[in-house]
Design an enzyme around this catalytic site. Sequence first.
Site, short mmCIF file in Angstrom:
data_model
loop_
_atom_site.label_atom_id
_atom_site.label_comp_id
_atom_site.label_asym_id
_atom_site.label_seq_id
_atom_site.Cartn_x
_atom_site.Cartn_y
_atom_site.Cartn_z
N ARG A 20 -42.59 23.72 52.02
CA ARG A 20 -42.84 23.88 50.90
C ARG A 20 -42.36 22.48 50.13
O ARG A 20 -43.66 21.74 49.90
CB ARG A 20 -43.16 25.35 49.75
CG ARG A 20 -43.60 25.81 48.56
CD ARG A 20 -42.33 24.82 47.72
NE ARG A 20 -41.35 24.76 47.30
CZ ARG A 20 -40.40 24.72 46.32
NH1 ARG A 20 -41.62 23.41 45.49
NH2 ARG A 20 -39.71 25.21 46.07
N ASP A 21 -41.49 22.79 49.63
CA ASP A 21 -41.10 21.45 49.14
C ASP A 21 -41.54 20.36 49.29
O ASP A 21 -41.45 19.23 48.82
CB ASP A 21 -39.71 21.68 48.42
CG ASP A 21 -39.24 20.81 47.08
OD1 ASP A 21 -39.81 20.09 46.48
OD2 ASP A 21 -37.68 20.41 47.19
N HIS A 215 -29.00 23.22 44.77
CA HIS A 215 -30.27 22.40 45.09
C HIS A 215 -30.09 20.59 44.85
O HIS A 215 -30.33 20.41 44.04
CB HIS A 215 -31.90 22.75 45.28
CG HIS A 215 -33.14 21.77 45.26
ND1 HIS A 215 -33.85 23.17 45.64
CD2 HIS A 215 -33.89 20.56 45.76
CE1 HIS A 215 -34.80 22.74 46.29
NE2 HIS A 215 -34.11 20.99 46.32
N HIS A 217 -30.45 16.85 45.55
CA HIS A 217 -31.43 15.55 46.13
C HIS A 217 -30.82 14.26 46.11
O HIS A 217 -29.34 14.11 45.35
CB HIS A 217 -32.32 14.73 45.21
CG HIS A 217 -33.78 16.32 45.14
ND1 HIS A 217 -35.16 16.07 44.86
CD2 HIS A 217 -33.42 17.29 45.24
CE1 HIS A 217 -35.74 16.55 44.47
NE2 HIS A 217 -34.65 17.66 45.32
N CYS A 248 -40.35 15.35 43.91
CA CYS A 248 -40.56 16.38 43.07
C CYS A 248 -41.19 15.42 42.78
O CYS A 248 -41.59 13.63 41.97
CB CYS A 248 -39.67 16.02 41.97
SG CYS A 248 -40.05 16.96 40.34
N ASN A 257 -34.90 15.51 49.11
CA ASN A 257 -33.91 16.42 49.47
C ASN A 257 -33.08 16.05 50.73
O ASN A 257 -33.31 15.40 50.73
CB ASN A 257 -34.56 17.88 49.86
CG ASN A 257 -35.48 18.91 48.89
OD1 ASN A 257 -34.69 18.53 47.68
ND2 ASN A 257 -36.58 18.60 48.94
#
Length: 308
Positions: A20-21, A215, A217, A248, A257
């Site tokens: 997804r991300d 989460h 990065h 993002c 990520n």
Amino acid sequence: MTVPAPGLPARVRIHEVGARDGLQNEKATVPTAVKAEFIHRLAAAGLGTIEATSFVHPKWVPQLADAEQLFPLLGDVEAALPVLVPNERGLDRALALGATRIAVFGSATETFASRNLNRTVAESLAMFEPVVARAKQSADRPAHVRGYLSMCFGDPWEGAVPVHQVVRVAKALLDLGCDELSLGDTIGVATPGHVQALLSELNEAGVGTDRIGVHFHDTYGQALANTLAALQHGVTTVDASAGGLGGCPYAKSATGNLATEDLVWMLDGLGIETGVDLAALTATSVWMAEQLGRPSPSRTVRALSHKE
């Protein structure tokens, strides 16, 4: 060599976000069949939670416009498959397909809330309130709800984000009924002391570590160090993306990520259980990199895939 370190959890749940991300940040749209194969391979590698897609309007995230086509292809996947929903319309779409785990996406800062959700922080929380309430009251079974909170450590427009400000919005998300909270270092500026300070203040405000995920990065190469700091504080849920996919789309300074393979390498070395087969996961990321036409940014993928 496995060398455990004191004060760390015995097991960590990896919340895989690559499908997804990661894929929502690709310039080209990945075919639905490839996405489905990716998720099947991730599950076969042992990942028990795989964020599958997003029910956001295609205008905003065209890369995930095929959510209705993708989700029915995942009925045989032996993993939890949370999906991102931005509002009640997104929730309706997700529930109609049988989704039982959803996520909402908030911001700790006003500028990012405005740019990402076109609302103030307060307005975005008001938008999420009926979404969370309806998800928890679903006729078939209450959905598990995750609350993402972005810009927890720094914002490209506002700079450093005060810890008390993050705590306030985090508590508001949990008060809506979210089961867990994912703290996002959206632009990758966190450092270990900052991570532990935020976790400590959340605990002091009554937010248990068992409800928190992290989460990170890797903009400044701090994602693993920050993860270790969170583990030392007792966190047992870590978000990561196979092959290091993602960033993002609304924060141009955000890089990828934390790569799931890099995370698993560290956890394996510490003797922390994840249930993930690193060789199978690496092969999956190599395969996906081939589909995308570029090498994986994960250091572990590059190291293991070039071994004789």
